[in-house]
Enzyme design. Structure first.
Site, PDB file in Angstrom:
ATOM      1  CD  GLU A 141      78.530  79.148 -21.127  1.00 41.78           C
ATOM      2  OE1 GLU A 141      78.061  79.323 -22.282  1.00 41.78           O
ATOM      3  OE2 GLU A 141      79.714  79.407 -20.837  1.00 41.78           O
ATOM      4  CB  CYS A 192      79.805  77.672 -24.417  1.00 39.95           C
ATOM      5  SG  CYS A 192      79.249  78.893 -25.639  1.00 39.95           S
ATOM      6  CE  LYS A 226      83.009  78.456 -22.045  1.00 43.90           C
ATOM      7  NZ  LYS A 226      82.058  79.592 -22.123  1.00 43.90           N
TER       8      LYS A 226
END
Lengths: 539, 539
Positions: free
Chosen positions: A41, A142, A106
């Site tokens: 990330e 994540c 995300k």
């Protein structure tokens, strides 16, 4: 499809170095005939850049276009900061042969503990799957995978990006992360990913950042888990690594990782210390040795992190210093191969007392006189720091910092608090672990009763409960968020519990001026724990 | 309908005192035959409680039920923290005669600058209007009114709670706030509310928290603006106040507020200092006087905040101290009526040099030797602090803190940085303002060239550009978020701009260990500006 997991240690904002690390691993992947190489990330910027994200120059400095245009013959997935209109997204891109093939944003943005992602980013809407080399890839970032109702029994966020991608037909899940380490999180994470793999019967590739950035340590430990929940590829913990996995054979490279808490924490602290010192542009460290276990452990960690030639210790005895501390610190320095300077502080202490009003005197042994000694020591360490271009490492532990058993502008002076998230009992455990093969930290240091030695015959336990009990109460209140009543029910005297919790509140002012401390527990002091100073404690 | 605006200064977590202040103003409102009394956002807890919100005991300690059950004969609107299921809401309640009549939840939760509301709260869905005494009330909380497309030309949030309530038929808008002060915000806020009043042709009642909580200062300045955009009731700025407004007559009580920037900032700093010291449980302050303008202004503020008997100054000359500083600090202390202790530092400086390795010496005038003197002074001030139970106030300004022209563990020692958000040019402006009627700060202090006096003939301008130019660059970069190119276009040399910005980045480590500083600009150092330490600057 052969996949490479590229686990690198980026430095925040060091775009040139990050890019060159990325290119190196891309080439390594190409040499090994990989079809796809996956980075973590926000690998271009390093994570977390925090408010630097508000600078457009920072966003614009990301070398993404240069990478896309110059890399050929392999697919690359990497995380970056996407600027779109007035908004930023924490995004991941798949590119190949000059083309951006896919972009995921995300969706779940954490704002608890050390995270501030909603401060910077807009959440992405649902993402599409990627048809690539015969697979239907589901690409998440994540937190996106940390919201499974079955595994956690509850949800923080409404959306479930993993489920969405599976429903769209994903047969292979990829998660790129910059997930900060704390003790116990690694095992939890593996269980969670295994549970997701098995639940949806898909393999999971997880690529995590490695390295230290201020108080956060990223453990790497990138992994491939197959659809049966087996670990089929494993990257090292706490160092850069490169591993491959082949979807056809379900075979991957497995490197060893630690399964012992003491070893894990030690690796974390060594990495965190090394990266902080080096990423700040320094090589050398200064540590004040007292003869106690905290400074001994800090020195042992510093030597592992920086090399013995880069660590200088200073022993600063006073009239109240036991003579065995001279022997013990000498032995410690010898065992570790580091220099030990001796700077007695009594003459400076006397000089201060002579120049201060008559209310101050040696025989007083009051708080002012005690702190004065600690501040003379802190000033000496900073003089060494300035003169020799070395960072001071502070030696305080979490138990002390919690209840304020430390002197602001004294022993709290320094650039990095190496063990400030280690309860005293863990300080002992790690020290014993360091000694497992040979005595590095002299046994007498481990065995002596802890003392600040700021007045005659002072012992920590004059003012504090035994650390075994104190640490249980502190963990219950700080890490496990238990109420006072719940802690009392654990078998502690109510007045003791109240006294400790009041000390925690009362000493917030010290912690707000403490240097960054390496986080190794689920709740460290620092920016993951944000308390007011001027307030009435809840008791 | 007669409305009371109750502007109180709550202390975070001091439920008993907050409740008693609330009850006092409810009684005052009843005596004045008011139908409704309105308190500010989260008035029961004080704002912002930050992570204490994670403690269930804290939420449960709010005296809301006790208030609802015990207040009769008047409607009360007040802010509180609502716990519902696993979530918290930042809510406002209208209660009367033992009944909760209405509840609004804050819809727009800020996470920029000093705000972390999404860390704690869930946003509310759309709120209903309240039929009350012949009016249709629209009740919103702070940020809810800061999202008007017409006024700002853009939107941070999708929802527009004001518009929603108007569309539901609200004919009278109420906003309860805990809106931190910064220079320029008051005027902007009045314009915004006036614009909303006129746009929707409804009156607006705005009740704001007053008081200091750590680095944040709340200015109060509660107000009623009628549907034509006229101010028809006005509460004082920077102090508790109680005013009334009658909807029938469109008449209200108007108290004066400052319209001069210097007076406004001075009031803010006095309130912030007083509240920090008192809410931390102290009465007294210690300040190191150098003979320069920063320490002079800080002392003048402290005297206004705490009273001259509670302020003690310490003058700590060295060989490098100009003799006029003795005269000037003596005069300053006389003008302010405060004690001045004299503690020369040369003997301590010599003692350190004698005990440190030979690399250290007086004639060196290196950074280590310079900082050593500042740290001796910081240690002396902390000795006074510990001995006399007084908080040290630091004296550094924003310009110095930005470029690191200050010594960590030296002049940065202290509990509160009173003027750390004042650019040096503003320090001069406020000092001249303080002297407007009589000379409080000796003119020679205002006129002398700034110097750290840590080596012979040292002047700030040896190392720094003139403050007039420095402050423009700093404001452009820090507050106005201008790019390097944009600042160069303002007429500055590129190498100068780059040098200053690099200094800002390089000195982040000092600021992270600085005491809380009172925020008076739109972007202060502190928790509203979150930067990494270990990173490569973007230059």
């Amino acid at each position: 499809m052969k996949i490479a997991l590229a686990q690198i240690n980026p430095t925040i904002g060091f775009f040139e170095q990050n890019q060159s690390k990325i290119l190196k691993m891309i080439n390594q992947a190409k040499k090994q005939a990989c079809d796809l190489v996956i980075f973590s990330e926000m690998v271009l910027t390093g994570y977390p850049p925090r408010d630097v994200l508000e600078k457009q120059e920072f966003i614009d400095s990301q070398p993404l276009m240069s990478l896309i245009q110059n890399v050929h013959g392999i697919g690359v997935i990497c995380g970056y900061v996407e600027s779109s209109g007035d908004h930023l997204f924490n995004s991941a891109v798949l590119f190949e042969n000059g083309q951006m093939i896919h972009k995921s944003r995300k969706q779940l943005l954490p704002v608890y503990d050390v995270f501030d992602e909603q401060r910077y980013f807009q959440p992405g809407d649902t993402n599409d799957i990627i048809a690539y080399k015969g697979h239907q890839l589901g690409l998440t970032i994540c937190e996106d995978i940390w919201n499974d109702m079955d595994f956690f029994g509850k949800r923080i966020y409404q959306a479930d990006p993993v489920k969405e991608l599976i429903q769209k037909g994903a047969d292979f899940m990829i998660n790129i992360s910059a997930s900060p380490f704390h003790l116990g999180k690694g095992v939890l994470k593996m269980k969670m990913i295994q549970s997701l793999s098995q639940k949806y019967a898909v393999p999971f590739v997880y690529v995590n950042q490695v390295g230290g950035n201020d108080s956060l340590i990223f453990d790497g430990s990138s992994v491939v888990i197959d659809q049966a929940g087996n670990i089929v590829a494993q990257a090292r913990d706490f160092e850069e690594d490169f591993i491959t996995y082949d979807t056809k054979t379900n075979q991957g490279v497995c490197h060893p990782i630690s399964d012992c808490d003491e070893e894990t924490v030690l690796k974390a602290l060594v990495l965190g210390t090394r990266d902080y010192v080096h990423k700040c542009g320094f090589q050398k460290a200064i540590i004040g040795l007292s003869g106690g276990i905290d400074s001994a452990l800090t020195t042992a960690i510093a030597v592992k992190a920086l090399g013995k030639r880069n660590v200088r210790t200073v022993y600063m005895p006073s009239l109240y210093t036991s003579s065995e501390n001279d022997i013990d610190t000498k032995q410690l320095a010898e065992n570790l191969g580091v220099d030990r300077e001796i700077v007695p502080i009594d003459m400076m202490f006397d000089q201060f007392l002579q120049n201060l009003p008559n209310d101050f005197n040696r025989d007083n042994h009051g708080l002012a006189e005690q702190n004065l000694q600690a501040r003379i020591r802190g000033t000496i360490l900073m003089a060494f720091s300035n003169k020799y271009n070395a960072l001071v490492l502070t030696t305080g532990n979490k138990s002390e910092l919690a209840v304020g058993y430390c002197t602001l502008y004294g022993d709290m002076n320094g650039a990095l608090a190496v063990i400030s998230d280690l309860p005293k009992t863990m300080v002992y455990a790690i020290s014993r672990y360091i000694n497992k093969d040979q005595e590095i930290i002299p046994q007498s240091i481990i065995e002596k009763a802890p003392s600040a030695e700021l007045k005659p015959d002072q012992k920590d336990q004059d003012d504090l409960p035994e650390y075994e009990r104190l640490d249980i109460i502190l963990k219950a209140y700080i890490e496990d968020h238990k109420s006072i009543d719940q802690i009392v029910e654990m078998g502690f005297n109510q007045s003791l519990v109240l006294d400790i919790i009041q000390r925690i509140y009362r000493n917030e002012y010290k912690r707000q001026q403490a240097p960054p401390g390496l986080k190794v527990t689920s709740k460290a002091f620092g920016y993951g724990r944000r308390y007011p100073i001027a307030h009435q404690s809840i008791l």
